[in-house]
Design an enzyme around this catalytic site. Structure first.
Site, PDB file in Angstrom:
ATOM      1  N   ASP A   1     -37.252  36.575 -63.350  1.00  0.00           N
ATOM      2  CA  ASP A   1     -38.352  35.761 -63.898  1.00  0.00           C
ATOM      3  C   ASP A   1     -37.986  34.302 -64.165  1.00  0.00           C
ATOM      4  O   ASP A   1     -36.907  34.022 -64.704  1.00  0.00           O
ATOM      5  CB  ASP A   1     -38.799  36.323 -65.258  1.00  0.00           C
ATOM      6  CG  ASP A   1     -38.914  37.823 -65.290  1.00  0.00           C
ATOM      7  OD1 ASP A   1     -38.904  38.447 -64.233  1.00  0.00           O
ATOM      8  OD2 ASP A   1     -39.002  38.364 -66.410  1.00  0.00           O
TER       9      ASP A   1
HETATM   10  N1  DQQ Z   1     -38.019  40.931 -66.700  1.00  0.00           N
HETATM   11  C1  DQQ Z   1     -39.274  41.561 -66.980  1.00  0.00           C
HETATM   12  C2  DQQ Z   1     -39.554  41.125 -68.374  1.00  0.00           C
HETATM   13  C3  DQQ Z   1     -38.207  41.157 -69.007  1.00  0.00           C
HETATM   14  C4  DQQ Z   1     -37.330  40.661 -67.930  1.00  0.00           C
HETATM   15  C5  DQQ Z   1     -40.351  41.174 -65.992  1.00  0.00           C
HETATM   16  C6  DQQ Z   1     -35.979  41.343 -67.883  1.00  0.00           C
HETATM   17  O1  DQQ Z   1     -40.478  41.940 -69.037  1.00  0.00           O
HETATM   18  O2  DQQ Z   1     -38.150  40.335 -70.168  1.00  0.00           O
HETATM   19  O3  DQQ Z   1     -39.866  41.055 -64.691  1.00  0.00           O
HETATM   20  O4  DQQ Z   1     -35.193  40.823 -66.835  1.00  0.00           O
END
Ligand code: DQQ
Length: 474
Positions: free
Chosen positions: A34
């Site tokens: 992300d």
């Molecule tokens: N990636 C998720 C989120 C979390 C993060 C979404 C963990 O919910 O915080 O891709 O790598």
């Protein structure tokens, strides 16, 4: 060796991999997911991102960090946030945001495990980061609720204080976002869910929320839906801190554009990046030594019919080289229509009039002998745009080659207007301003770079089509 020399050398080592993009941001090596903490601060765009510095697989989350003055060329900076032993983020620094905390940049993120919300004070140059000694600022979900997950804080300011959304899901009900308020960014009171979905419609848990004014009293809420892995947005009215959606729909038609984050820059534009996921098995990631990338930066504005208008950031045009174009070209066959057009790292702007064709579109990343090709197909009857990946690679070998598809309704006489960004193994398409389709393909042959147009069951008119080679940002 300086950090810049080190990361450039690391990038150089992977540069011969023809699946690796040259104008989408990705870390020098290893895993990324992300976008986090997006902020335009003192003339620099800051892109933090979920990063595993030790392997190309998802584990051991840190925040990687890069900056750009022009939104296009990035400089890698040292890792910004790492887990602290015996603390609320001992098992990982998960996603979050950054805000201008009245002159001081402040980061919020989720520490695991259990999931709680943490704050970080940044130095004025955003090169050093001090975790708040009183963390977590929110220790857990609202009392009395049985939930899935509690993560990915999104913070904004209103006249009467600071607001935070945290993504979650109420067991047996559906995905939700909890709304909190604070006078000072450190003390947070729970208000109510801003919105809760129906588990049978929009999934059991919502990650990575974002919420912003779209125009008038219309606001848009976007969430990443788990376990279904696609991004949905809701548009509706926001009054007295209550949100009433009028409708909801996909922000992107594939599940590969995920966990987007948006922010407002100094020009007042709302910009968005997203994690473009992989579509191949872990063994491929381990041998490649890298995984995933950020989407191109997109500008979000109010679109027709209350939708979100999505435009590639105009800064990307500075990468355009070697322009080729055709005008008023009628196409009625399956190939050999665009003489001499090719490229693995390209932008295409095209406008098609459907005429009598049943289907028409573009072929991308085609092999000289036809053994590999990816088709972007508009089906006139079904009004769908599909990235047909079934022949994108001659030997599938643990690569997902299922089609990616979404509705792109055209009214009678309306052309199909495409913005297409091809970069190694990513294809990002924006159709008619409001429909986004993001795909990954992995041709085996480095010479699979051909571009063509086709029509089936009749003719389609290409009113204009322009193609540019895109320069590397490294
Ligand atoms: N990636 C998720 C989120 C979390 C993060 C979404 C963990 O919910 O915080 O891709 O790598």
């Amino acid at each position: 060796m300086t950090r810049t020399e080190f990361t450039l050398e690391a990038r150089q080592r992977l540069a011969n991999d023809h699946h690796r993009p040259i104008y989408h941001y990705q870390p020098p090596y290893n895993w990324m997911n992300d976008p986090n903490g997006l902020i335009h601060w003192k003339g620099e765009y800051h892109l933090f991102y979920q990063h595993n510095p030790d392997s190309p697989l998802h584990a051991n989350m840190h925040w990687g960090h890069a900056v750009s003055r022009d939104l296009v060329h990035w400089q890698d900076l040292p890792i910004a946030l790492a887990p602290t032993p015996n603390s609320p983020d001992k098992d990982g620094v998960w996603s979050g945001c950054a805000v201008d905390g009245d002159g001081v940049p402040v980061i919020f993120y989720t520490g695991v495990f259990p999931e709680s919300q943490l704050a970080v004070r940044c130095s004025d140059d955003m090169r050093s980061f001090e975790k708040y000694a009183g963390n977590p600022v929110i220790a857990g979900p609202p009392a009395g609720l049985d939930v899935f997950g509690f993560r990915d804080p999104f913070v904004w300011k209103e006249a009467d204080g600071w607001y935070m959304l945290v993504g979650s899901g109420i067991k047996g009900v559906g995905g939700t976002v909890f709304l909190y308020r604070s006078p000072d960014l450190l003390h947070w009171d729970y208000l109510h869910p801003l919105l809760t979905g129906d588990k049978n419609d929009t999934g059991i848990m919502w990650e990575c929320p974002g919420f912003f004014p779209l125009g008038g009293d219309q606001w848009a809420l976007y969430v990443s839906i788990t376990p279904l892995a696609y991004v949905e947005y809701f548009v509706g009215t926001y009054r007295d801190h209550r949100f009433t959606p009028d409708f909801h729909r996909r922000l992107d038609h594939s599940g590969l554009f995920y966990a987007p984050q948006s922010f407002v820059d100094a020009q007042g534009r709302r910009l968005m990046f997203a994690w473009v996921r992989e579509s191949r098995a872990e063994r491929h990631l381990s041998s490649a030594g890298w995984s995933s990338m950020q989407s191109i930066p997109r500008v979000l504005t109010p679109g027709s019919g209350g939708l979100i208008q999505i435009d590639p950031a105009p800064e990307l045009q500075t990468l355009r080289r070697d322009h080729q174009h055709v005008e008023s070209l009628r196409v009625s066959s399956m190939g050999d229509n665009l003489d001499g057009m090719a490229g693995r790292n390209i932008e295409i702007v095209a406008e098609f009039i459907p005429e009598s064709a049943e289907a028409f579109g573009l072929k991308l990343l085609t092999a000289p002998d036809g053994s590999e090709e990816t088709r972007l197909v508009y089906d006139v009857t079904a009004q769908t745009l599909t990235l047909d990946r079934s022949r994108s690679r001659w030997n599938p070998g643990d690569v997902d080659m299922t089609p990616l598809s979404g509705k792109v309704p055209l009214s009678p006489g309306e052309p199909l207007r495409l913005r297409v960004f091809v970069d190694g193994s990513v294809i990002e398409v924006i159709a008619n301003g409001t429909e986004s389709l993001t795909g990954r393909v992995y041709p085996m042959r480095a010479e699979s770079v051909g571009v063509d147009a086709f029509a089936r069951g009749g003719s389609a008119l290409i009113r204009r089509l322009a193609l540019w080679q895109m320069a590397s940002v490294w």
